[in-house]
Design a protein around this motif. Structure first.
Motif, PDB file in Angstrom:
ATOM      1  N   ALA A 157       2.836   0.740  -4.061  1.00  0.00           N
ATOM      2  CA  ALA A 157       1.592   1.359  -4.474  1.00  0.00           C
ATOM      3  C   ALA A 157       2.071   2.534  -5.107  1.00  0.00           C
ATOM      4  O   ALA A 157       1.305   2.856  -6.340  1.00  0.00           O
ATOM      5  CB  ALA A 157       0.505   1.067  -3.621  1.00  0.00           C
ATOM      6  N   TYR A 182       0.827  -1.426   0.218  1.00  0.00           N
ATOM      7  CA  TYR A 182      -0.241   0.109   0.212  1.00  0.00           C
ATOM      8  C   TYR A 182       1.076   1.448   0.094  1.00  0.00           C
ATOM      9  O   TYR A 182       0.204   1.971  -0.559  1.00  0.00           O
ATOM     10  CB  TYR A 182      -1.281   0.239   1.191  1.00  0.00           C
ATOM     11  N   CYS A 223      -3.322  -7.162  -4.125  1.00  0.00           N
ATOM     12  CA  CYS A 223      -2.935  -6.117  -4.105  1.00  0.00           C
ATOM     13  C   CYS A 223      -2.534  -5.760  -5.350  1.00  0.00           C
ATOM     14  O   CYS A 223      -2.749  -5.008  -5.995  1.00  0.00           O
ATOM     15  CB  CYS A 223      -1.608  -5.240  -3.125  1.00  0.00           C
TER      16      CYS A 223
END
Ligand code: FO1
Length: 307
Positions: free
Chosen positions: A201, A197, A255
């Motif tokens: 990301a 994250y 993810c």
């Protein structure tokens, strides 16, 4: 063999070092996260790029996980005595790098060029590229409002639960020079065992980078940052539990939907490989306790391509 690794700091930096022990460093390109970058005491700090630089130059403080070994804190002591900002710890040796980078940025040099110059001076043979030369910053949504990544991570010790993330500037950010060419020439793309994250990301938030990985014609292998469903350090497990609904390999794989062909998972997570779909699990020991462990993990991630 050309290998491109997308990486955050600390854990990612260790992994990248392992990759450079297995593949000729000149054939390794690392695309580093810049969402953690901040301005502190007038200086531009790029924590993840620096963790990678220090790891590859064998200058890291292995215990602390960030910054330089054999560090001293005289300058920060003066800052404290003068009532300056000390929430973000900058050691004396580390400061030298920030001074050089900040001056070069003020003079108009792009971050990628400065990073390349510093890497050369430190004797790093791998190519280290920031994801973008444009301003990209990670913001964290918490119950008490939206705060910058480092305010959440360092000042507040990532104790606030994360409700969401925003990558300021990402929509207009262009990949740094060399990133797309490296991805196009790659025989293998790796996603380091970094927090999906907040470390990977922000790199993939640069649309052209995500598109290049999505359109790959070579394997892309991610390494899970979790061991037995827990993060070795940091908030990745809490974030996966809250934002993905669990900490199993399938939650990590989700993810990276559409972006990976294989996921390296720790032996302690091998009992729970359901729901991975087309993503092939590679079971390995993922704790990078020492140089051998780092190398073994890199070999596991590179395995199929190397043989
Ligand atoms: N992490 C901390 O937990 N506290 C700090 O004071 C701190 C200072 C720091 C200075 C330079 C640098 O390159 C990294 C630093 N880090 C610090 C680590 C950093 O904030 C995070 O590990 C990364 O941003 C997450 O990948």
């Amino acid at each position: 063999m050309n290998v491109v690794t997308l990486s955050g700091g600390v854990g990612g930096a260790r992994f990248v070092r392992g990759v450079c022990d297995v593949v000729a460093p000149r054939d390794v390109t690392v695309v580093g996260n810049v969402g953690d970058d901040l301005e502190v005491l007038g200086m531009h700090v790029s924590p993840d790029l620096d963790s990678i630089l220090y790891a590859l130059a064998d200058l890291s403080d292995e215990q602390r996980g960030w910054g330089r070994a054999d560090e001293s804190w005289q300058a920060l002591g003066t800052v404290a005595a003068l009532g300056g900002e000390t929430w973000f710890l900058l050691g004396d040796r580390d400061l030298g790098l920030h001074l050089v980078r900040t001056q070069a940025l003020h003079d108009g040099e792009p971050l990628s060029a400065i990073t390349a110059r510093i890497a050369r001076k430190l004797g790093v043979d791998a190519v280290l590229l920031p994801a973008t030369d444009d301003r990209l910053r990670t913001w964290i949504s918490t119950a008490s409002g939206e705060i910058t990544f480092q305010e959440w991570f360092v000042a507040r010790q990532h104790r606030d639960e994360v409700d969401g993330l925003r990558f300021e500037g990402a929509a207009d950010a262009a990949p740094a020079p060399g990133v797309l060419a490296a991805l196009a020439a790659a025989d293998l793309i790796l996603l380091a065992p970094s927090n999906p994250y907040v470390s990977v990301a922000p790199i993939l938030a640069v649309e052209e980078i995500r598109a290049a990985v999505a359109a790959r014609t070579v394997p892309c292998v991610a390494v899970s940052p979790l061991i037995g469903g827990r993060a070795v350090k940091g908030p990745a497990d809490r974030m996966l539990a809250r934002l993905a609904g669990g900490t199993s390999p399938r939650h990590v794989a989700r993810c990276y939907e559409g972006l990976i062909d294989a996921l390296v998972v720790d032996e302690s997570d091998a009992h729970d490989l359901g729901g991975l779909g087309d993503v092939r699990p590679i079971v390995a020991r993922t704790l990078m306790r020492d140089a051998d462990a780092r190398r073994r993990l890199a070999e596991a991630a590179l395995g199929r391509v190397l043989t």
